[in-house]
Design a protein around this motif. Structure first.
Motif, PDB file in Angstrom:
ATOM      1  N   LEU A 124       3.747 -16.079  -6.564  1.00 45.42           N
ATOM      2  CA  LEU A 124       3.179 -14.983  -5.708  1.00 45.42           C
ATOM      3  C   LEU A 124       3.305 -13.621  -6.650  1.00 45.42           C
ATOM      4  O   LEU A 124       4.244 -13.587  -7.367  1.00 45.42           O
ATOM      5  CB  LEU A 124       3.899 -14.580  -4.421  1.00 45.42           C
ATOM      6  N   ASP A 125       2.479 -12.912  -6.478  1.00 43.39           N
ATOM      7  CA  ASP A 125       2.336 -11.336  -7.220  1.00 43.39           C
ATOM      8  C   ASP A 125       2.720 -10.474  -6.078  1.00 43.39           C
ATOM      9  O   ASP A 125       2.012 -10.415  -4.999  1.00 43.39           O
ATOM     10  CB  ASP A 125       1.037 -11.195  -7.610  1.00 43.39           C
ATOM     11  N   ASN A 126       3.841  -9.418  -6.106  1.00 38.31           N
ATOM     12  CA  ASN A 126       4.099  -8.575  -5.320  1.00 38.31           C
ATOM     13  C   ASN A 126       2.960  -7.455  -5.516  1.00 38.31           C
ATOM     14  O   ASN A 126       2.930  -6.531  -4.436  1.00 38.31           O
ATOM     15  CB  ASN A 126       5.583  -8.227  -5.443  1.00 38.31           C
ATOM     16  N   ALA A 127       2.081  -7.127  -6.386  1.00 32.55           N
ATOM     17  CA  ALA A 127       1.415  -6.189  -6.459  1.00 32.55           C
ATOM     18  C   ALA A 127       0.151  -6.426  -7.200  1.00 32.55           C
ATOM     19  O   ALA A 127       0.167  -6.105  -8.233  1.00 32.55           O
ATOM     20  CB  ALA A 127       2.062  -5.026  -7.014  1.00 32.55           C
ATOM     21  N   PRO A 128      -0.726  -6.986  -6.474  1.00 34.56           N
ATOM     22  CA  PRO A 128      -2.125  -7.374  -7.057  1.00 34.56           C
ATOM     23  C   PRO A 128      -2.627  -6.213  -8.025  1.00 34.56           C
ATOM     24  O   PRO A 128      -2.752  -5.165  -7.419  1.00 34.56           O
ATOM     25  CB  PRO A 128      -2.693  -8.137  -6.307  1.00 34.56           C
ATOM     26  N   ALA A 129      -3.505  -6.595  -9.176  1.00 32.74           N
ATOM     27  CA  ALA A 129      -3.892  -5.393  -9.872  1.00 32.74           C
ATOM     28  C   ALA A 129      -5.303  -5.305  -9.307  1.00 32.74           C
ATOM     29  O   ALA A 129      -6.015  -6.127  -8.427  1.00 32.74           O
ATOM     30  CB  ALA A 129      -4.085  -5.875 -11.404  1.00 32.74           C
ATOM     31  N   GLY A 130      -5.768  -3.969  -9.639  1.00 30.79           N
ATOM     32  CA  GLY A 130      -7.163  -3.747  -9.126  1.00 30.79           C
ATOM     33  C   GLY A 130      -7.206  -2.582  -7.845  1.00 30.79           C
ATOM     34  O   GLY A 130      -8.328  -1.918  -7.836  1.00 30.79           O
ATOM     35  N   GLY A 131      -6.370  -2.928  -7.169  1.00 26.49           N
ATOM     36  CA  GLY A 131      -6.099  -1.750  -5.945  1.00 26.49           C
ATOM     37  C   GLY A 131      -7.108  -2.072  -4.708  1.00 26.49           C
ATOM     38  O   GLY A 131      -6.927  -1.240  -3.790  1.00 26.49           O
ATOM     39  N   PHE A 132      -7.876  -3.270  -4.787  1.00 29.62           N
ATOM     40  CA  PHE A 132      -8.653  -3.343  -3.509  1.00 29.62           C
ATOM     41  C   PHE A 132      -7.506  -4.069  -2.531  1.00 29.62           C
ATOM     42  O   PHE A 132      -6.528  -4.885  -2.863  1.00 29.62           O
ATOM     43  CB  PHE A 132      -9.672  -4.602  -3.959  1.00 29.62           C
ATOM     44  N   ALA A 133      -8.106  -3.803  -1.297  1.00 33.00           N
ATOM     45  CA  ALA A 133      -7.542  -4.560  -0.073  1.00 33.00           C
ATOM     46  C   ALA A 133      -6.066  -4.691  -0.140  1.00 33.00           C
ATOM     47  O   ALA A 133      -5.256  -5.984   0.357  1.00 33.00           O
ATOM     48  CB  ALA A 133      -7.883  -6.010   0.011  1.00 33.00           C
ATOM     49  N   GLY A 134      -5.376  -3.619  -0.416  1.00 39.95           N
ATOM     50  CA  GLY A 134      -3.951  -3.394  -0.433  1.00 39.95           C
ATOM     51  C   GLY A 134      -3.089  -3.909   0.728  1.00 39.95           C
ATOM     52  O   GLY A 134      -2.025  -4.819   0.636  1.00 39.95           O
ATOM     53  N   SER A 135      -3.656  -3.507   1.845  1.00 42.85           N
ATOM     54  CA  SER A 135      -2.772  -3.710   3.173  1.00 42.85           C
ATOM     55  C   SER A 135      -3.041  -5.478   3.395  1.00 42.85           C
ATOM     56  O   SER A 135      -2.059  -6.061   3.823  1.00 42.85           O
ATOM     57  CB  SER A 135      -3.243  -3.057   4.320  1.00 42.85           C
ATOM     58  N   ILE A 136      -4.207  -5.866   3.231  1.00 41.78           N
ATOM     59  CA  ILE A 136      -4.554  -7.244   3.556  1.00 41.78           C
ATOM     60  C   ILE A 136      -3.925  -8.060   2.688  1.00 41.78           C
ATOM     61  O   ILE A 136      -3.213  -9.248   2.833  1.00 41.78           O
ATOM     62  CB  ILE A 136      -6.010  -7.655   3.498  1.00 41.78           C
ATOM     63  N   THR A 137      -3.843  -8.000   1.276  1.00 41.46           N
ATOM     64  CA  THR A 137      -3.060  -8.604   0.445  1.00 41.46           C
ATOM     65  C   THR A 137      -1.362  -8.569   0.631  1.00 41.46           C
ATOM     66  O   THR A 137      -0.890  -9.630   0.573  1.00 41.46           O
ATOM     67  CB  THR A 137      -3.275  -8.327  -1.138  1.00 41.46           C
ATOM     68  N   ALA A 138      -0.838  -7.341   1.108  1.00 43.24           N
ATOM     69  CA  ALA A 138       0.521  -7.659   1.497  1.00 43.24           C
ATOM     70  C   ALA A 138       0.643  -8.425   2.959  1.00 43.24           C
ATOM     71  O   ALA A 138       1.677  -9.005   2.719  1.00 43.24           O
ATOM     72  CB  ALA A 138       0.719  -6.120   1.707  1.00 43.24           C
ATOM     73  N   ALA A 139      -0.167  -8.381   3.732  1.00 44.48           N
ATOM     74  CA  ALA A 139       0.089  -8.995   4.675  1.00 44.48           C
ATOM     75  C   ALA A 139      -0.077 -10.670   4.320  1.00 44.48           C
ATOM     76  O   ALA A 139       0.413 -11.678   4.929  1.00 44.48           O
ATOM     77  CB  ALA A 139      -1.208  -8.888   5.947  1.00 44.48           C
ATOM     78  N   LEU A 140      -1.191 -10.964   3.655  1.00 43.95           N
ATOM     79  CA  LEU A 140      -1.316 -12.277   3.071  1.00 43.95           C
ATOM     80  C   LEU A 140       0.085 -12.820   2.335  1.00 43.95           C
ATOM     81  O   LEU A 140       0.523 -14.083   2.671  1.00 43.95           O
ATOM     82  CB  LEU A 140      -2.289 -12.388   2.102  1.00 43.95           C
TER      83      LEU A 140
END
Length: 460
Positions: free
Chosen positions: A395-411
């Motif tokens: 897992l990555d705790n901070a995906p690059a790109g800045g898109f869908a930040g709340s969704i990726t945190a929830a996932l």
């Protein structure tokens, strides 16, 4: 001090709550002198208007409070509380204009309009006090107000006086008040007890990180609340700018909110087995701080690449969620001030939540509407799963790109819950400008909606 109703006594002033569209009908039932007084003082029933109506001797015989029009009531919560400041000193009894759930909601709003955070500065008390209107469950409304007051006070307290130690003390005080128990795993014990990510986030701080574990109740379905307890967030080595640090005392707003919710559950004597888990840490900078690029192994065994040390909340929550899931309760619910992306998506007033369970989402949405505690469902969007899967770790705790930040945190968080029904709230926990019953400062979000929905979220 928790807000409470005033005692009913001689001299209690009847209060009529009147909307703009109801004023003419109400005046038809009044003496002509009352009508002349109302018109002479320009009272129209507009939201926030208040008017004292004197009797022959000059003393008030009634009071009027404006509820505005239908659009006002659709746009604003706690419309009655907007008029409280304009009422004179005394005890008031709402005798017309509000009934049922709307009356309970407005009573809650009135009580919260009297709450003051006065730990560091004396505050002028509200002079207009509310007696329990007939048909309102006073104990329930006071319990809800006490729960919200606890949440607000915890968030408003600066980090110097609300670190992991003090958050633990607040939890112990709450448990003691209702006959609960607390177990704490602290400092280096976190490693031997297999909470490596809580330890990694908090080890740089002078105040030791810990996992706070409170239990209450002996029978009924099992509910576990997990609250992010980052008592101050510098961002770690990925240091925040000063402007972004200004509100970081509120980064334990998830913990404060679940403690308020727990207080309400216990105060109402609900028949369930409650567990509250709070990973309490400070995200600080020192020679022992975790570094960008570090790979951590979580309690669940999943590895996590730390690509931004300022995305620490999901790390501490992950270990706590893994512990919660091991017991397989009927419901796990997490609350966290997790992402700025959630604020961009829905602003400060809505509490976005995630769940895979459509029935749970419907129950929360309907409950939120009932108790005037707005929430909004967000998607666990499966195609974004690959965004949280880096090359060198699970897992990555901070995906690059800045898109869908709340969704990726929830996932990310969902990866740590497999055995239980799960709901995650990404809250703001802060009122940015004053509003009726909600002064600028810390605020609870979603807790009353959750409480209202619990009978539908948990099996009988």
């Amino acid at each position: 001090m928790a807000p409470t109703f005033a005692r009913r006594e001689d001299g209690t002033i009847p209060l009529h709550a009147i909307g703009k569209d109801d004023l003419d009908d109400w005046l038809k039932g009044q003496d002509a002198a009352v009508g002349r007084w109302v018109h002479a003082n320009g009272f129209t029933g507009a939201r926030g208007q208040a008017l004292m109506v004197p009797g022959p001797e000059g003393a008030p015989v009634m009071a009027l409070a404006g509820l505005g029009d239908a659009q006002d009531r659709a746009r604003h919560r706690f419309v009655l509380a907007a008029a409280v400041a304009g009422l004179g000193e005394g005890a008031y009894d709402i005798v017309s204009g509000l009934t049922g759930q709307a009356l309970e909601n407005e009573c809650f709003g009135w009580l919260m309009s009297t709450h003051r955070f006065d730990r560091y500065k004396a505050r002028t008390p509200v002079k207009a006090r509310l007696v329990v209107p007939r048909g309102v469950d006073a104990a329930r409304v006071e319990t809800l107000a006490a729960a919200e007051a606890l949440t607000r006070d915890l968030i408003d307290t600066p980090a110097a006086d609300m670190g992991p130690d003090e958050l633990e003390a607040a939890t112990r005080d709450l448990a003691a008040a209702f006959g609960g128990s607390v177990q704490v795993t602290e400092g280096e014990e976190l490693l031997s007890a297999n909470f490596p990510m809580i330890h990694a986030v908090g080890r740089a701080a002078a105040r030791a990180p810990r996992l706070i574990d409170m239990r209450w109740g002996e029978t009924g379905p099992r509910l576990t609340l997990v609250g992010k307890g980052v008592c101050f967030d510098t961002g770690g080595l990925d240091l925040k700018p000063a402007s972004a640090m200004a509100l970081m005392k509120k980064d334990m707003g998830g913990a404060a909110t679940v403690l308020g919710l727990a207080r309400a559950i216990m105060g109402l004597g609900q028949k369930l087995r409650l567990r509250v888990l709070i990973p309490a840490v400070e995200n600080a900078v020192s020679g022992s701080a975790m570094r960008p690029g570090d790979i951590l192994t979580s309690r669940k065994g999943l590895t996590v690449e730390v690509n931004n040390t300022d995305a620490e909340g999901r790390l501490v929550l992950a270990d706590a969620l893994a512990l919660a899931d091991e017991e397989a309760p009927e419901l796990i619910l997490s609350m966290a001030t997790l992402t700025g992306a959630a604020r961009v998506a829905v602003g400060p007033d809505l509490a976005p939540f995630y769940t895979d369970d459509d029935a749970a989402a419907t129950a929360l949405a309907e409950a939120a509407e009932t108790v005037a505690d707005p929430v909004w469902r967000m998607p666990f969007h499966a195609p974004y799963e690959e965004m949280i899967e880096p090359a060198n770790a699970d897992l990555d705790n901070a995906p690059a790109g800045g898109f869908a930040g709340s969704i990726t945190a929830a996932l990310f968080l969902r990866r740590f819950v497999t055995a239980s029904r799960y709901v995650h709230f990404d809250i703001y926990a802060w009122q940015p400008k004053p509003a009726p019953a909600r002064p600028k400062g810390g605020t609870g979000q979603g807790a009353r909606a959750i409480l209202q929905a619990l009978p539908r979220l948990l099996p009988e």
